[in-house]
Scaffold this active site. Structure first.
Site, PDB file in Angstrom:
ATOM      1  N   ASP A   1       0.805  -1.263   0.358  1.00  0.00           N
ATOM      2  CA  ASP A   1      -0.005  -0.332   0.231  1.00  0.00           C
ATOM      3  C   ASP A   1       1.145   1.422  -0.068  1.00  0.00           C
ATOM      4  O   ASP A   1       1.948   0.941   0.503  1.00  0.00           O
ATOM      5  CB  ASP A   1      -0.900   0.158   1.167  1.00  0.00           C
ATOM      6  CG  ASP A   1      -0.654  -0.214   2.591  1.00  0.00           C
ATOM      7  OD1 ASP A   1       1.036   0.356   2.908  1.00  0.00           O
ATOM      8  OD2 ASP A   1      -0.430  -0.883   3.255  1.00  0.00           O
TER       9      ASP A   1
ATOM     10  N   ASP B   1       1.125   5.265   0.953  1.00  0.00           N
ATOM     11  CA  ASP B   1       1.011   6.525   1.648  1.00  0.00           C
ATOM     12  C   ASP B   1       1.543   7.730   0.999  1.00  0.00           C
ATOM     13  O   ASP B   1       2.586   7.702   0.730  1.00  0.00           O
ATOM     14  CB  ASP B   1       1.075   6.599   3.525  1.00  0.00           C
ATOM     15  CG  ASP B   1       0.406   4.889   3.780  1.00  0.00           C
ATOM     16  OD1 ASP B   1      -0.800   5.142   3.647  1.00  0.00           O
ATOM     17  OD2 ASP B   1       1.447   4.135   4.942  1.00  0.00           O
TER      18      ASP B   1
ATOM     19  N   ASP C   1       8.281   6.091  13.140  1.00  0.00           N
ATOM     20  CA  ASP C   1       9.145   5.125  14.182  1.00  0.00           C
ATOM     21  C   ASP C   1      10.502   4.759  14.188  1.00  0.00           C
ATOM     22  O   ASP C   1      11.064   5.316  15.125  1.00  0.00           O
ATOM     23  CB  ASP C   1       8.072   3.944  14.653  1.00  0.00           C
ATOM     24  CG  ASP C   1       7.664   3.251  13.879  1.00  0.00           C
ATOM     25  OD1 ASP C   1       7.954   3.885  12.325  1.00  0.00           O
ATOM     26  OD2 ASP C   1       6.383   2.564  13.182  1.00  0.00           O
TER      27      ASP C   1
END
Ligand code: ATP
Ligand code: MG
Length: 468
Positions: free
Chosen positions: A83, A85, A159
């Protein structure tokens, strides 16, 4: 209980980089290193059309826009991202206005889904580091955050260093604020900022560390790994639905066995998958062999880009428990199918609460399990009913795995393989063959009562069979 706290940023800032990290830094903290994507090996053909168009449209409207996060990391590793982003300095309403099909989602963390045909691109506005309006729970976990900021702040909020890379497909530039490219080359997963603090803000990051290390074959940096064991219990404060999503991602990582082994080694499973202790410490080595085979088969399907069913996976993880209880009940004289039903109810009740498995997966699991004894009844009517069942293929694969692990008769699996390959005449012959082998009704074997815990269905099999 959740309480709302308004904190100023000194507590929240994940940007509290260690001195060591600052010394390592060549560029000033706010200035990214800039790399040429093609020189780092990015193959633009791996970028979805929808992601490129999203970036282009936003740039055309005068905004900054980049592919970001895991997609850039995967592109640099030559993996096709599953996917995409996009991160931008446009605010949600401005993003929405730039596209024909787009909707704002989320309340606690507002972002925009931009739809192109079947594909959805998640577009988020750069998040700020400093804010008086970030909602925390009593453990310091971030509950709500809609304060927008600069790109370098957005990078610091991510992160791991390898997840904080921004790629502009138009100019072919990679922006790297935290030496992610260096860590990517060294195959290291390193938390941005102070790991302990970042885990407190969001304990799911501990699961992500283990999952991404398994998926990518990366080492977790020492300082990033160190606090995990001690902080593992914080997982219990995370909503179950989010944990379940993370578990599914781990099982779909393409390296599920390694992921689960690491999860357990770090003690993280206590809060999200306690059944792993039972899986890995099963006293019958065939039990562990079965689970290992199921996970390896799953990994192989992921690598072949074939679909994997969560129901099947959880059915495999829990089969040893179900089988054990089934054997026990049947051994104590309960009939085969009611014994299996009762064993399933017991396991679902005791094991699945902690997991928040969605109902549809539970019903898939139940069907796969309940179909197992039906493979042994090889009469024409039963066979055709079984084969018409919507879950037949999953149940059949499950039976083959049981046979490979020695948990059911290998001859049964061979019979079914032959039957599925056969034409009509051959099928009749196969059925006739089982008739001649069938134990006649009323024979001593049929009447024999099983002792508790005894194996059944012949010398090698470890599951009851309908002829018992
Ligand atoms: P995957 O390959 O599983 O999709 P991913 O890193 O892309 O891995 P996503 O959940 O898609 O995972 O998240 C996209 C990006 O959002 C991450 O790469 C990271 O930059 C950021 N992100 C996701 N979860 C967190 C988190 N818990 N804390 C900080 N940043 C996060
Ligand atoms: Mg992703």
């Amino acid at each position: 209980m959740i309480r709302k706290l308004f904190k100023n940023l000194s507590r929240l800032a994940p940007g509290r980089l260690s001195m060591k990290a600052l010394r390592r830094s060549k560029a000033p903290a706010h200035e990214p290193e800039i790399h040429k994507g093609s020189r780092l090996g990015i193959d633009r053909r791996l970028i979805s059309n929808a992601a490129s168009r999203t970036v282009e449209e936003l740039q055309r409207a005068g905004f900054k826009a980049y592919v970001v996060g895991g997609a850039v990391r995967d592109l640099l590793l030559g993996i096709r991202p599953k996917d995409f982003d996009v991160a931008t300095n446009a605010e949600p309403e401005q993003i929405q206005r730039s596209f024909r099909r787009a909707r704002i989602i989320g309340r606690r963390f507002r972002l925009v889904h931009v739809m192109f045909g079947p594909e959805t691109i998640e577009v988020s506005t750069f998040r700020a580091l400093q804010s008086d309006d970030i909602e925390l729970d009593e453990h310091g976990r971030v509950l709500r955050d809609n304060v927008f900021g600069e790109q370098h702040e957005d990078a610091t909020r991510r992160d791991f260093t390898v997840n904080a890379l921004y790629y502009d497909p138009v100019s072919d530039q990679v922006l790297d604020y935290h030496h992610g490219v260096k860590d990517l080359k060294g195959r290291v997963l390193r938390m941005i900022g102070d790991p302990e603090h970042r885990y407190r803000e969001d304990p799911v990051r501990m699961l992500r560390a283990v999952r991404l290390a398994a998926k990518l074959g990366f080492e977790i940096d020492r300082a990033t790994r160190r606090p995990i064991r001690e902080m593992a219990d914080l997982i219990r404060n995370v909503p179950n639905a989010r944990l379940f999503d993370e578990m599914l991602k781990l099982l779909h990582s393409g390296n599920a066995l390694e992921g689960l082994t690491q999860l357990r080694a770090e003690g993280l499973h206590h809060g999200c998958l306690p059944l792993l202790d039972l899986v890995f410490e099963h006293r019958d080595p065939r039990g562990l062999d079965f689970v290992t085979r199921a996970l390896k088969a799953t990994d192989a399907r992921i690598h072949d880009r074939k679909p994997v069913s969560p129901g099947f996976l959880f059915a495999a993880l829990l089969w040893n428990l179900v089988n054990e209880r089934w054997l026990q009940r049947h051994g104590q004289g309960e009939h085969l199918i009611p014994a299996l039903n009762a064993a399933i109810d017991e396991v679902i009740e005791t094991q699945l609460d902690a997991l928040a498995i969605q109902r549809r997966y539970v019903s898939d699991m139940r069907e796969i399990w309940l179909m197992q004894p039906r493979f042994e009844k090889r009469q024409p009517a039963t066979i055709s009913r079984l084969m018409e069942h919507i879950r037949f293929r999953a149940a059949y694969d499950f039976m083959l795995l049981r046979a490979e692990a020695g948990l059911c008769d290998a001859a049964l699996a061979q019979w079914w393989q032959a039957y599925l390959d056969a034409d009509a005449d051959e099928r009749s012959a196969l059925i006739a063959q089982t008739k001649s082998q069938r134990v006649p009704a009323g024979s001593p074997r049929r009447r024999r009562r099983r002792k508790p815990g005894a194996t059944s269905g012949g010398s090698e099999s470890a599951g009851p069979s309908p002829s018992d």
